[in-house]
Design a protein around this motif. Structure first.
Motif, mmCIF file in Angstrom:
data_model
loop_
_atom_site.group_PDB
_atom_site.id
_atom_site.type_symbol
_atom_site.label_atom_id
_atom_site.label_comp_id
_atom_site.label_asym_id
_atom_site.label_seq_id
_atom_site.Cartn_x
_atom_site.Cartn_y
_atom_site.Cartn_z
ATOM 1 N N TYR A 204 0.797 -1.207 0.000
ATOM 2 C CA TYR A 204 0.000 0.000 0.000
ATOM 3 C C TYR A 204 0.844 1.278 0.000
ATOM 4 O O TYR A 204 0.321 2.349 -0.190
ATOM 5 C CB TYR A 204 -0.929 0.039 1.220
ATOM 6 C CG TYR A 204 -1.933 -1.077 1.232
ATOM 7 C CD1 TYR A 204 -3.020 -1.052 0.362
ATOM 8 C CD2 TYR A 204 -1.807 -2.143 2.089
ATOM 9 C CE1 TYR A 204 -3.953 -2.065 0.364
ATOM 10 C CE2 TYR A 204 -2.739 -3.159 2.103
ATOM 11 C CZ TYR A 204 -3.812 -3.118 1.240
ATOM 12 O OH TYR A 204 -4.734 -4.115 1.250
ATOM 13 N N ILE A 205 2.128 1.149 0.286
ATOM 14 C CA ILE A 205 2.976 2.330 0.385
ATOM 15 C C ILE A 205 3.787 2.486 -0.893
ATOM 16 O O ILE A 205 4.755 1.773 -1.117
ATOM 17 C CB ILE A 205 3.936 2.244 1.597
ATOM 18 C CG1 ILE A 205 3.184 1.913 2.882
ATOM 19 C CG2 ILE A 205 4.731 3.538 1.741
ATOM 20 C CD1 ILE A 205 2.163 2.919 3.312
ATOM 21 N N ILE B 175 -3.574 9.953 3.638
ATOM 22 C CA ILE B 175 -3.395 8.648 4.291
ATOM 23 C C ILE B 175 -4.763 8.211 4.822
ATOM 24 O O ILE B 175 -5.369 8.901 5.616
ATOM 25 C CB ILE B 175 -2.404 8.719 5.464
ATOM 26 C CG1 ILE B 175 -1.052 9.261 5.012
ATOM 27 C CG2 ILE B 175 -2.273 7.362 6.134
ATOM 28 C CD1 ILE B 175 -0.302 8.388 4.054
ATOM 29 N N GLY B 176 -5.211 7.073 4.386
ATOM 30 C CA GLY B 176 -6.492 6.559 4.850
ATOM 31 C C GLY B 176 -6.306 5.429 5.838
ATOM 32 O O GLY B 176 -5.192 5.082 6.221
ATOM 33 N N ALA C 165 -2.798 3.436 6.903
ATOM 34 C CA ALA C 165 -2.401 3.568 8.309
ATOM 35 C C ALA C 165 -2.291 2.199 8.962
ATOM 36 O O ALA C 165 -1.311 1.912 9.657
ATOM 37 C CB ALA C 165 -3.404 4.440 9.066
ATOM 38 N N GLU C 166 -3.255 1.357 8.726
ATOM 39 C CA GLU C 166 -3.221 0.009 9.308
ATOM 40 C C GLU C 166 -2.050 -0.791 8.767
ATOM 41 O O GLU C 166 -1.404 -1.537 9.504
ATOM 42 C CB GLU C 166 -4.532 -0.714 9.026
ATOM 43 C CG GLU C 166 -4.617 -2.066 9.705
ATOM 44 C CD GLU C 166 -5.970 -2.749 9.509
ATOM 45 O OE1 GLU C 166 -6.036 -3.949 9.768
ATOM 46 O OE2 GLU C 166 -6.932 -2.071 9.104
ATOM 47 N N SER C 167 -1.734 -0.628 7.491
ATOM 48 C CA SER C 167 -0.608 -1.329 6.886
ATOM 49 C C SER C 167 0.713 -0.935 7.548
ATOM 50 O O SER C 167 1.543 -1.781 7.871
ATOM 51 C CB SER C 167 -0.569 -1.034 5.385
ATOM 52 O OG SER C 167 0.551 -1.624 4.788
ATOM 53 N N VAL C 168 0.906 0.370 7.756
ATOM 54 C CA VAL C 168 2.122 0.860 8.408
ATOM 55 C C VAL C 168 2.208 0.334 9.832
ATOM 56 O O VAL C 168 3.244 -0.182 10.268
ATOM 57 C CB VAL C 168 2.172 2.406 8.393
ATOM 58 C CG1 VAL C 168 3.317 2.929 9.255
ATOM 59 C CG2 VAL C 168 2.298 2.918 6.971
ATOM 60 N N ILE C 169 1.121 0.444 10.561
ATOM 61 C CA ILE C 169 1.080 -0.013 11.952
ATOM 62 C C ILE C 169 1.350 -1.511 12.035
ATOM 63 O O ILE C 169 2.147 -1.960 12.868
ATOM 64 C CB ILE C 169 -0.289 0.316 12.601
ATOM 65 C CG1 ILE C 169 -0.508 1.823 12.659
ATOM 66 C CG2 ILE C 169 -0.424 -0.321 13.971
ATOM 67 C CD1 ILE C 169 0.524 2.610 13.414
ATOM 68 N N ASN C 170 0.715 -2.287 11.176
ATOM 69 C CA ASN C 170 0.925 -3.741 11.198
ATOM 70 C C ASN C 170 2.369 -4.108 10.909
ATOM 71 O O ASN C 170 2.940 -4.990 11.555
ATOM 72 C CB ASN C 170 -0.003 -4.433 10.200
ATOM 73 C CG ASN C 170 -1.439 -4.458 10.659
ATOM 74 O OD1 ASN C 170 -1.736 -4.281 11.845
ATOM 75 N ND2 ASN C 170 -2.346 -4.651 9.727
ATOM 76 N N PHE C 171 2.977 -3.428 9.931
ATOM 77 C CA PHE C 171 4.369 -3.734 9.590
ATOM 78 C C PHE C 171 5.294 -3.438 10.763
ATOM 79 O O PHE C 171 6.126 -4.260 11.139
ATOM 80 C CB PHE C 171 4.805 -2.925 8.359
ATOM 81 C CG PHE C 171 6.216 -3.209 7.938
ATOM 82 C CD1 PHE C 171 6.499 -4.304 7.131
ATOM 83 C CD2 PHE C 171 7.265 -2.402 8.349
ATOM 84 C CE1 PHE C 171 7.798 -4.584 6.751
ATOM 85 C CE2 PHE C 171 8.563 -2.669 7.969
ATOM 86 C CZ PHE C 171 8.832 -3.765 7.162
ATOM 87 N N PHE C 172 5.153 -2.257 11.368
ATOM 88 C CA PHE C 172 6.073 -1.861 12.430
ATOM 89 C C PHE C 172 5.721 -2.437 13.789
ATOM 90 O O PHE C 172 6.495 -2.299 14.734
ATOM 91 C CB PHE C 172 6.211 -0.342 12.482
ATOM 92 C CG PHE C 172 7.051 0.171 11.360
ATOM 93 C CD1 PHE C 172 8.428 0.025 11.381
ATOM 94 C CD2 PHE C 172 6.473 0.758 10.255
ATOM 95 C CE1 PHE C 172 9.212 0.468 10.331
ATOM 96 C CE2 PHE C 172 7.240 1.210 9.200
ATOM 97 C CZ PHE C 172 8.611 1.065 9.235
ATOM 98 N N SER C 173 4.587 -3.100 13.909
ATOM 99 C CA SER C 173 4.271 -3.763 15.176
ATOM 100 C C SER C 173 4.999 -5.098 15.294
ATOM 101 O O SER C 173 5.027 -5.692 16.364
ATOM 102 C CB SER C 173 2.759 -3.956 15.328
ATOM 103 O OG SER C 173 2.268 -4.846 14.354
ATOM 104 N N VAL C 174 5.627 -5.542 14.212
ATOM 105 C CA VAL C 174 6.450 -6.761 14.233
ATOM 106 C C VAL C 174 7.892 -6.333 14.526
ATOM 107 O O VAL C 174 8.518 -5.664 13.687
ATOM 108 C CB VAL C 174 6.372 -7.516 12.885
ATOM 109 C CG1 VAL C 174 7.285 -8.717 12.876
ATOM 110 C CG2 VAL C 174 4.937 -7.894 12.565
ATOM 111 N N PRO C 175 8.428 -6.659 15.694
ATOM 112 C CA PRO C 175 9.771 -6.204 16.069
ATOM 113 C C PRO C 175 10.848 -6.537 15.028
ATOM 114 O O PRO C 175 11.747 -5.725 14.794
ATOM 115 C CB PRO C 175 10.041 -6.912 17.392
ATOM 116 C CG PRO C 175 8.682 -7.165 17.963
ATOM 117 C CD PRO C 175 7.796 -7.437 16.770
#
Length: 86
Positions: free
Chosen positions: A1-2, A42-43, A47-57
């Motif tokens: 999405y980015i 940014i919709g 936003a969810e895509s970014v958050i999901n990616f960076f929530s994985v250490p």
């Protein structure tokens, strides 16, 4: 999405790689998701895509490892660059 346009929008919001990484390091999923969604362009899906990616250490660690080999400059919006025409 980015893609390129969305990456520039996010870079313009955070201004520096350090600011972005700090936000992703201190990730409060709901707060950061809402903050990202408030950025024009940014919709909720992005936003969810970014958050999901960076929530994985491991993803954050991978980006930090890569950044050690790169020179990442702060984002300067083309709207802020003085030119002979402006």
């Amino acid at each position: 999405y980015i893609g390129n346009v969305t990456a520039k929008i996010i870079a313009n919001f955070y201004k520096s790689f350090a600011n972005f990484i700090n936000a992703m390091n201190q990730l409060n999923l709901n707060e950061e998701n809402l903050r990202l969604q408030k950025i024009e362009g940014i919709g909720p899906i992005v936003a969810e895509s970014v958050i999901n990616f960076f929530s994985v250490p491991a993803n954050l660690e991978m980006l930090l490892d890569l950044a050690e080999y790169l020179t990442i400059e702060d984002y300067i919006s083309s709207n802020n660059i003085a030119s002979p025409i402006s």
